[in-house]
Design an enzyme around this catalytic site. Structure first.
Site, PDB file in Angstrom:
ATOM      1  N   HIS A 159       0.830  -1.199   0.000  1.00 37.38           N
ATOM      2  CA  HIS A 159       0.000   0.000   0.000  1.00 37.38           C
ATOM      3  C   HIS A 159       0.871   1.258   0.000  1.00 37.38           C
ATOM      4  CE1 HIS A 159       0.901   0.981   4.212  1.00 37.38           C
ATOM      5  NE2 HIS A 159       0.781  -0.315   4.469  1.00 37.38           N
ATOM      6  N   GLU A 211      -3.016  -7.127   7.508  1.00 37.93           N
ATOM      7  CA  GLU A 211      -1.805  -6.799   8.247  1.00 37.93           C
ATOM      8  C   GLU A 211      -1.581  -7.774   9.398  1.00 37.93           C
ATOM      9  OE1 GLU A 211       1.102  -5.845   8.575  1.00 37.93           O
ATOM     10  OE2 GLU A 211       1.002  -3.657   8.602  1.00 37.93           O
TER      11      GLU A 211
END
Length: 233
Positions: free
Chosen positions: A9, A87
């Site tokens: 990201h 994550e």
């Protein structure tokens, strides 16, 4: 058997401030992160994608959106959300500054012996690597079955997730994965074959991605002794 493009990201305010965001909700791309992600999309121009997969966290979904904007390809498949690419669950470490965490005893374990690290109230690094690698391996098999052995697909995820997938592709023990660096909005590419994975590029931040892909439409499984002829361009 497929080429996987791993995209981290783009930058967030937490990244810029040195905060370990983890799974904290509401962490989004900052202005720099949006531009990084759109630029990564432009780098993917000319590459036909069989699938686009993303972590469910906002910063990755925004990156996936920006990639599509940068590519400007109306034929791009819809983004698939995969919880297994989320994550690391850093537990009580989430939301704390990296400077403060560096003083913790666990920090040294995470740096030198991550396979022994478990985050307080969260998951272990081993569990993270297992879920991420298993998900990637399973999906690449499905994509190859559905789209052919030359299919290219994108997975948008997080730094430690991508490092774990790359360590697996490189045949590295998890304790070596801290030797890898994955910057925001960087692209890493892995070609999977029945014989072994091949890492085509790692932490790439400039240049057209199609220039990094194999020259042959369907390259063999054996490594090119001497280095081979490179890309078609």
């Amino acid at each position: 058997m497929t080429i996987l493009l791993l995209v981290r990201h783009g930058r967030t305010a937490a990244n810029a401030a040195g905060i370990l965001a983890g799974r904290t909700p509401g962490v989004r791309l900052d202005a720099t992160g949006w531009e990084q992600a759109r630029a990564a999309g432009r780098r993917l121009a000319g590459v036909t994608l069989a699938a686009q997969v993303s972590s469910p966290l906002e910063r990755c979904l925004e990156t996936a959106r920006a990639l599509r904007e940068g590519r400007g390809d109306a034929s791009d498949p819809e983004v698939i959300v995969d919880e297994a690419l989320s994550e690391v669950d850093y537990g009580a470490w989430s939301g704390r500054s990296l400077a403060d965490l560096a003083g913790e005893e666990l920090w040294r374990t995470v740096q030198a012996h991550p396979s022994a690290a478990r985050f307080p109230g969260g998951e272990s690094m081993v569990a993270m690597a297992q879920r991420a690698v298993s998900a990637i391996r399973a999906r690449q098999d499905r994509i190859a079955d559905e789209n052919g052995a030359e299919a290219v697909w994108v997975a948008v995820s997080h730094g430690d997730i991508i490092k774990a997938v790359l360590a697996d592709a490189l045949g590295l023990h998890l304790d070596q994965f801290q030797r890898l660096v994955v910057h925001p909005a960087s692209v890493s590419a892995v070609r999977y074959t029945p014989a072994r994975p091949y890492v085509l590029t790692l932490n790439s931040s400039s240049g057209p991605i199609r220039d990094l892909l194999p020259a042959e439409a369907r390259p063999g499984e054996d490594a090119a002794v001497g280095g081979g002829a490179g890309s078609a361009t």
